[in-house]
Each structure stands twice: as C-alpha cells, then as structure tokens.
Design an enzyme around this catalytic site. Structure first.
Site, mmCIF file in Angstrom:
data_model
loop_
_atom_site.group_PDB
_atom_site.id
_atom_site.type_symbol
_atom_site.label_atom_id
_atom_site.label_comp_id
_atom_site.label_asym_id
_atom_site.label_seq_id
_atom_site.Cartn_x
_atom_site.Cartn_y
_atom_site.Cartn_z
ATOM 1 C CB CYS A 104 -0.898 0.001 1.230
ATOM 2 S SG CYS A 104 -1.848 1.527 1.423
ATOM 3 C CD GLU A 134 1.378 -1.041 8.398
ATOM 4 O OE1 GLU A 134 1.670 0.126 8.746
ATOM 5 O OE2 GLU A 134 0.209 -1.449 8.269
ATOM 6 C CB THR A 172 -1.175 2.221 8.104
ATOM 7 O OG1 THR A 172 -1.408 0.871 7.683
ATOM 8 C CG2 THR A 172 0.164 2.710 7.580
ATOM 9 C CB SER A 230 -8.276 -8.014 9.425
ATOM 10 O OG SER A 230 -8.524 -6.652 9.155
#
Length: 341
Positions: A104, A134, A172, A230
């Site tokens: 992303c 991430e 993020t 998630s």
C-alpha cells in the site's frame, strides 16, 4: 426475540466500510497478474488479511507462501499490501524472481519516513503490534534505529540513546485513540519527541473508526465483518465497545452469526474492515433482514474517492501486451466489491 417489538428493529450501516484504496489495488494486482502471466502466480503472505479474498484468489491460481524461498526460482511473486523489509527484496533477487510490489502506498510512506529519520541518526519509536507483517516490514528498513512500542503500557520499557533525537511512527491500521494515548505517554517520558511529517494511521482506518464511534452509543450489538488476523477489523470491535455498544462481534461470514446475539436487541450496527468485499456485508444484512431487521439506516462519517495506480512493474507489462491497466473492471473479488458499493 424476547421483549422486542419487531417494528422497532433496525440496522445502522456504517459508511465508509470495506475495501480501501490500498486493498483494492492489491487485490486487482493479483487478478491482473493472473490474467497477464497465467497461473500460478505466487504471493508472499496473504495479499490482504481476509479469508474470503485469499480463498477466491487461490481458486483462480494464486499460490500463497510464507517465505520467499518457497517460490520456485525464476517465478513471479507479488508482495502483499502490508509491505516487506529490504532483505525480502534481496532474497527475491537472489532467486531471480520477477517481483511485483503491491505494498500500500501509505505503508510505503511510513517506510520512507523510517529510512529518512534513520539516516539522520534518530531513534525511531514504532507504535504497532509485535509480529504484524506491516511492523516487520517497516522495522526492517532500519532495524538498528527502530524500537517497537506495543501500546501505551509498553512505554515504560522504552529506552533511547538520545532523548533529544527521537521520533515516533506507527502501523497504519491501529486504533487512533490508543495510538494517541501511546504518544501522550511517550511525550511525557521524552519531551523532545518529534511527530512524523504526517499522520501514519491511514485515512480508511480513521474513517471506519469514526463511523463506528458515531454509531456505537445507539447500538445494542455491533457486527464487524472481517478476519481475525486483520488488525483494522479487530480494532473496530474494540472501538465499538469503548464508545457505547453493548456487545460486539467479529465474523468472516454471515453463517458465523449466532442468533442468540440478537436476544433483546433493537439496534444492530454493521460495518466491515478495510480488506472486506461488500458481498460479505450483504450476507450479514440478508441474515438480519430475515430476522426482522429490515430497516437499514446508513451512518455516513466521510466520503472516499481515492484510487491508487497499479504497481509500475505490472502496468508496464500490461501496456506491452495491450491490456488495460485501469483500476476498474478487475476480476471476481474486486468486481464483487465495486458492484455493491
């Protein structure tokens, strides 16, 4: 439902919800790579953290692997939306892999901040969850300069070389409120703590949390559609409970709903994480409608129109083959989301 007038049952439906621009880009990247190169196309880690998306892409010929060395030499590999450390690019090069980076762009921005502050010899306090892909990718940009801070209670353990040269960055997909509390405690400990040049928590994460905050005080039950790995989906349940919802549950599919959750419930809130196709939300709404919750009221917290271009490597090959590099009209997963937005 005991003690509830069926005429009063309603659903508050969050907007925005579901696919963000980074997820849309990543999923369409895999779909178009399959169209262009043919199966199999390898993907390092889950392209996005959603069970339905991964299963759908597997049926089309995507093969998901945990590590780069599981990809056959010379094959095509796509890096997931969560980003990878520089060492992963080096591993891919050593295996002569054709790489397509679906990270992303908002995660890439954080990577660039990390390398810039490391080049200026700052200690970087990375707020995030240990082990999340991430965080692993971002920390890998400057491991000797980055210290992970896993929530407000971890601040007490943080040490730096020079309290006057310290900056914070963040994963993020975190809770905005918890991140700001972590920053507050860090600043108490390190008064010269610098902020990143711009907010690291992505617009989609913030907007989805904002909608839930607006809905939660009126909700007896909040249903968040999303997978358990998630981060942003898990945070939505937490935000709902923190802001007044009596109960909250995370489900991948409508068939995971428990009818007992609806006992005594008048108002149900429904939202979905940023990697969830809209068809899964529709399944939940159909389930609720069949049980008397037919009145659906949208709660609009923000409007979103952002689109990211496909990765340069893929766009180049698509153009060479005379194929469209448009972000619209992707394959099964993306079309399912677009048609129902």
């Amino acid at each position: 439902m005991v003690g509830v007038d069926t005429q009063t049952k309603r659903v508050l439906l969050a907007a925005p919800r579901g696919y963000c621009a980074g997820v849309d880009r990543a999923v369409i990247t895999v779909e178009k790579a399959l169209d262009l190169y043919g199966p199999p196309v390898y993907v390092r880690k889950e392209i996005v953290h959603n069970k339905h998306v991964v299963t759908t892409l597997e049926k089309r010929g995507a093969i998901f692997v945990d590590e780069t060395d599981q990809v056959p030499e010379g094959a095509t590999v796509i890096f997931s939306a969560h980003g990878v450390a520089p060492v992963v690019h080096e591993e891919a090069k050593a295996l002569s892999l054709k790489t397509i980076d679906a990270t992303c762009p908002l995660v890439t921005k954080v990577h660039r901040e990390a390398t810039r502050f490391a080049s200026q010899d700052y200690d970087i306090l990375l707020i995030g969850h240990e082990g999340h892909e991430e965080v692993v990718g971002t920390a890998g940009e400057a491991p000797e300069h980055i210290t992970l801070v896993d929530g407000p209670d971890d601040v007490v353990n943080v040490e730096v070389r020079d309290p006057e040269r310290v900056v914070w960055l963040s994963q993020t997909t975190l809770s905005v409120d918890e991140t700001m509390e972590t920053v507050r405690r860090l600043r108490e400990k390190f008064p010269h703590l610098q902020d990143p040049p711009s907010d690291d928590i992505c617009y989609a994460t913030q907007n989805r949390q904002l909608a839930v905050k607006q809905m939660a005080p009126e909700c007896d039950l909040m249903i968040v559609v999303g997978s358990r790995n998630s981060s942003n989906s898990v945070r939505l349940v937490e935000v709902a409970l923190e802001h007044g919802s009596r109960a909250g549950h995370l489900v991948d599919y409508a068939d995971e709903l428990d009818e007992a959750w609806l006992d005594g419930v008048t108002t149900v809130g429904v939202t979905s994480g940023a990697s969830v196709p809209e068809i899964l939300v529709r399944g939940v709404l159909d389930y609720l409608a069949a049980r008397g919750y037919e009145d659906v009221k949208p709660i609009v917290a923000a409007e979103e129109s952002l689109l990211f271009a496909l990765p340069n490597e893929l766009r180049r090959d698509l153009k060479a083959r005379g194929m469209s590099d448009s972000m619209r009209g992707g394959g099964q997963v993306a079309q399912g989301a677009d048609s129902l937005h």
